[in-house]
Scaffold this motif. Structure first.
Motif, PDB file in Angstrom:
ATOM      1  N   THR A 186      44.594 -42.982 -16.957  1.00 46.61           N
ATOM      2  CA  THR A 186      43.299 -43.089 -15.984  1.00 46.61           C
ATOM      3  C   THR A 186      43.233 -42.882 -14.430  1.00 46.61           C
ATOM      4  OG1 THR A 186      42.759 -44.892 -18.055  1.00 46.61           O
ATOM      5  CG2 THR A 186      41.391 -44.462 -15.781  1.00 46.61           C
TER       6      THR A 186
ATOM      7  N   GLU B 116      39.267 -34.437 -19.224  1.00 45.73           N
ATOM      8  CA  GLU B 116      38.244 -34.784 -19.384  1.00 45.73           C
ATOM      9  C   GLU B 116      37.362 -36.759 -19.122  1.00 45.73           C
ATOM     10  OE1 GLU B 116      39.211 -35.865 -23.415  1.00 45.73           O
ATOM     11  OE2 GLU B 116      41.384 -36.786 -22.866  1.00 45.73           O
ATOM     12  N   VAL B 117      36.405 -36.456 -19.387  1.00 44.51           N
ATOM     13  CA  VAL B 117      35.770 -37.661 -19.020  1.00 44.51           C
ATOM     14  C   VAL B 117      36.080 -38.485 -20.971  1.00 44.51           C
ATOM     15  CG1 VAL B 117      33.734 -39.326 -19.201  1.00 44.51           C
ATOM     16  CG2 VAL B 117      33.948 -37.228 -17.544  1.00 44.51           C
ATOM     17  N   GLY B 118      36.918 -40.113 -20.742  1.00 42.15           N
ATOM     18  CA  GLY B 118      37.582 -40.824 -21.214  1.00 42.15           C
ATOM     19  C   GLY B 118      36.219 -42.135 -21.955  1.00 42.15           C
ATOM     20  N   GLU B 119      36.501 -42.483 -22.952  1.00 49.60           N
ATOM     21  CA  GLU B 119      35.614 -43.957 -23.321  1.00 49.60           C
ATOM     22  C   GLU B 119      35.966 -45.122 -22.013  1.00 49.60           C
ATOM     23  OE1 GLU B 119      36.077 -47.713 -26.593  1.00 49.60           O
ATOM     24  OE2 GLU B 119      37.551 -45.471 -27.178  1.00 49.60           O
TER      25      GLU B 119
ATOM     26  N   ARG C  23      33.753 -44.515 -19.293  1.00 48.49           N
ATOM     27  CA  ARG C  23      33.368 -43.507 -18.612  1.00 48.49           C
ATOM     28  C   ARG C  23      34.169 -43.347 -17.638  1.00 48.49           C
ATOM     29  NH1 ARG C  23      29.906 -39.311 -18.884  1.00 48.49           N
ATOM     30  NH2 ARG C  23      28.917 -39.994 -16.684  1.00 48.49           N
ATOM     31  N   VAL C  24      35.747 -42.775 -17.477  1.00 45.67           N
ATOM     32  CA  VAL C  24      36.971 -42.882 -17.260  1.00 45.67           C
ATOM     33  C   VAL C  24      36.991 -41.311 -17.294  1.00 45.67           C
ATOM     34  CG1 VAL C  24      37.456 -45.255 -16.760  1.00 45.67           C
ATOM     35  CG2 VAL C  24      37.981 -43.728 -18.491  1.00 45.67           C
ATOM     36  N   ILE C  25      37.632 -40.407 -15.798  1.00 46.27           N
ATOM     37  CA  ILE C  25      37.916 -39.253 -16.454  1.00 46.27           C
ATOM     38  C   ILE C  25      39.712 -40.040 -16.479  1.00 46.27           C
ATOM     39  CG2 ILE C  25      38.746 -37.598 -14.837  1.00 46.27           C
ATOM     40  CD1 ILE C  25      36.377 -37.775 -12.757  1.00 46.27           C
ATOM     41  N   ARG C  26      40.403 -38.810 -17.083  1.00 45.51           N
ATOM     42  CA  ARG C  26      41.517 -38.744 -17.853  1.00 45.51           C
ATOM     43  C   ARG C  26      42.565 -37.329 -17.721  1.00 45.51           C
ATOM     44  NH1 ARG C  26      42.524 -43.126 -21.190  1.00 45.51           N
ATOM     45  NH2 ARG C  26      40.236 -44.382 -21.497  1.00 45.51           N
TER      46      ARG C  26
ATOM     47  N   PRO D  56      35.858 -46.635 -13.257  1.00 47.15           N
ATOM     48  CA  PRO D  56      35.328 -45.522 -13.942  1.00 47.15           C
ATOM     49  C   PRO D  56      34.233 -45.244 -13.204  1.00 47.15           C
ATOM     50  CG  PRO D  56      35.148 -48.301 -14.985  1.00 47.15           C
ATOM     51  CD  PRO D  56      36.484 -47.657 -13.728  1.00 47.15           C
ATOM     52  N   LEU D  57      33.430 -44.415 -13.812  1.00 44.69           N
ATOM     53  CA  LEU D  57      32.527 -43.418 -12.762  1.00 44.69           C
ATOM     54  C   LEU D  57      30.888 -44.175 -12.722  1.00 44.69           C
ATOM     55  CD1 LEU D  57      32.633 -39.966 -14.921  1.00 44.69           C
ATOM     56  CD2 LEU D  57      33.392 -40.965 -12.594  1.00 44.69           C
ATOM     57  N   ASP D  58      30.673 -45.061 -14.108  1.00 48.24           N
ATOM     58  CA  ASP D  58      29.292 -46.077 -13.426  1.00 48.24           C
ATOM     59  C   ASP D  58      30.178 -46.946 -13.365  1.00 48.24           C
ATOM     60  OD1 ASP D  58      28.283 -43.901 -14.919  1.00 48.24           O
ATOM     61  OD2 ASP D  58      27.833 -43.539 -16.749  1.00 48.24           O
TER      62      ASP D  58
END
Length: 552
Positions: free
Chosen positions: A546, A533-536, A538-541, A550-552
């Motif tokens: 993690t 999932e994409v968590g708080e 904007r990181v993939i977990r 972060p994606l952004d």
């Protein structure tokens, strides 16, 4: 060639003996040096075996083996000693590899002189003998290397063929280092043994090579004449403005002129082509060597005047001096032989210069002259006399490029009464690895850094500045030091952030600051039923852990 038939007699066992000799030598070279360890005695042993075996392979004859054996042992010992020094010296001496190269050059020049009997007849040695051995050795080596390549192609084909039957023995052997060295040595020795026994074939190949090269002499001579005329018209200033590229280009043209002129000269006037165009081309090339080398000397001299001496530049000056010696000797030979006999005078100059340069190269290879100390004294004089400003001086070169002599000079500068010189020298002393700075990063004092510390702390600022003066590229324009808290060893972890990213250093009293090794990320395994999932933030977990930034 008739003059060589009394030396190189037919010897049917030669290919087999040389194949065994160089095959065993290849195995020993791999044994001593194949592990990649820079252990001095291992490198020296590998160099002794390699160069000693090569020298023996090129000189040994069925009825004359004692002198070649002595020559091979001497060549192997010289190169082994230089290789040991180059590895064992570490950074104590400046560019010790140049001394090793000089030793190889000396050995390479000594080989055809020894084959021609120069050690017995001295300068009475017939030029034809030396000329023959130079070209036959070059052609034999080139042909043997080509055979080694062909033999590996055969192995690859056979490996693929047996692979169709699921037999991978040959493929596995080819992946072994010991087999590669042994096979290549044996193949080279076998080919060399065959070629050295074929005098007529070598003579024909030599004639073909010289004929092809002599044709190239005409366009090169024409181009050089046009170049020299154009430079006289436009002025040589353009060469002095291109000090980095002019010198190697000019020396390359001079070397090419020498090779192609010799291809036309052959080994006697009787062998030289009667074509007037080729003869005039050889005269033009011989006459062009001196102006080309003089311009190269002035070009390098301009760079030395701008930046001072360095060990590399001293070696460059020596190379240019050798080239100038050839150019001057050839020009004198042309002038003295203008009414006749200029070809014989050029050949005589070749013989004398080859012997002289062989001795000079051997002397330069020995640890007699310390080019690092000479360069360090020159650089200190430039600084102390005001020829170069303290902020423009290359302290880093003293630290890394001039050996112990450079570091001793740097230590004296660190105690200088000039505060700026002392600070910049101390910063260079603190460097842990060689860094190549841009003009804007080099030689910054503490006051030159645009540094912000968060939170602001005087002790922390001093520690960060201690690090930055030794590593100015970590704060090229401006930077921010973030206090990350206490480290496990009791010091402070600090992130130095600038536009291109950040590094984490550790500050500890009494210890030189250094970059903290990045922690290796251990990602959780991806199972068939893992939750991705994409968590708080904007990181993939993966399963709540993690993965990556972060994606952004």
């Amino acid at each position: 060639m008739d003059s060589s038939e009394d030396i190189r007699t037919d010897w049917p066992l030669r290919p087999w003996l040389l194949a065994v000799l160089l095959g065993v030598a290849g195995l020993l070279v791999w044994t001593f040096g194949g592990k990649g360890d820079d252990v001095p005695w291992r490198v020296a042993a590998a160099a002794f075996v390699f160069f000693g075996a090569i020298a023996a392979a090129f000189t040994i004859e069925r009825d004359r083996w004692k002198e070649p054996l002595v020559f091979a042992l001497a060549a192997g010992l010289v190169i082994a000693g230089l290789a040991w020094r180059a590895v064992a010296a570490g950074d104590h001496y400046a560019v010790p590899q140049y001394g090793l190269f000089a030793g190889i050059v000396a050995t390479g020049l000594a080989l055809p002189l020894f084959q021609a009997g120069f050690h017995r007849t001295r300068f009475a040695t017939p030029y034809q003998q030396v000329h023959y051995h130079v070209w036959s050795d070059a052609i034999s080596a080139g042909g043997s290397l080509a055979f080694v390549g062909a033999s590996w192609i055969v192995l690859v084909v056979l490996s693929g063929l047996f692979g169709l039957l699921k037999i991978y023995l040959l493929r596995d052997l080819m992946n072994e280092g010991w087999f590669g060295w042994t096979w290549s040595g044996a193949a080279f020795g076998a080919a060399l043994g065959i070629l050295r026994g074929q005098l007529k074939i070598l003579g024909t190949l030599q004639a073909v090579v010289m004929t092809i090269l002599s044709v190239l002499a005409v366009p090169l001579a024409l181009g050089l004449v046009l170049f020299l005329v154009a430079m006289i018209v436009s002025g040589p200033e353009v060469l002095w403005q291109a000090t980095q590229s002019a010198t190697p280009i000019l020396l390359s043209c001079a070397a090419g002129s020498w090779v192609l002129a010799n291809a036309i000269l052959r080994d006697s006037d009787a062998e030289m082509s009667g074509n007037r165009v080729l003869r005039w081309a050889s005269i033009a090339l011989a006459a062009a060597i001196l102006p080309l080398t003089v311009f190269a000397a002035v070009s390098l001299g301009t760079r030395v005047a701008q930046h001072g001496l360095s060990p590399e530049r001293i070696w460059g000056l020596i190379a240019i001096a050798v080239a100038c010696a050839y150019g001057l000797a050839w020009l004198v030979a042309l002038v003295r032989g203008w009414k006749g006999g200029w070809g014989a005078r050029l050949r005589q100059a070749n013989l004398h210069l080859a012997a002289a340069i062989c001795v000079v190269a051997l002397i330069l290879a020995l640890p007699i002259l310390d080019f690092g100390a000479i360069s360090a004294r020159n650089q200190l004089h430039r600084l102390e006399s005001g020829q170069v400003a303290p902020e423009d001086f290359d302290y880093t070169a003293l630290r890394w490029d001039f050996g112990d002599a450079g570091r001793e000079a740097l230590a004296r500068l660190a105690k200088s009464d000039n505060a700026k010189v002392a600070e910049l020298a101390a910063a260079a002393q603190a460097q842990k690895e060689r860094a190549y700075y841009s003009r804007f990063d080099a030689n910054k004092t503490r006051a030159d850094f645009k540094l912000r510390v968060q939170p602001d702390d005087a002790d922390l600022r001093e520690g960060v500045l201690d690090y930055l003066v030794a590593n100015p590229f970590q704060c090229s324009e401006r930077c921010v030091a973030l206090d990350l808290g206490e480290a496990s060893d009791g010091g402070r972890r600090v992130a130095i952030v600038q536009g291109g990213g950040y590094v984490v250093i550790r500050l500890r009293r009494g210890v030189t600051p250094g970059i903290e090794e990045p922690r290796a990320d251990v990602y959780p395994p991806l199972k068939p039923d893992s939750v991705v999932e994409v968590g708080e933030g904007r990181v993939i977990r993966i399963d709540g852990k993690t993965v990556g930034p972060p994606l952004d």
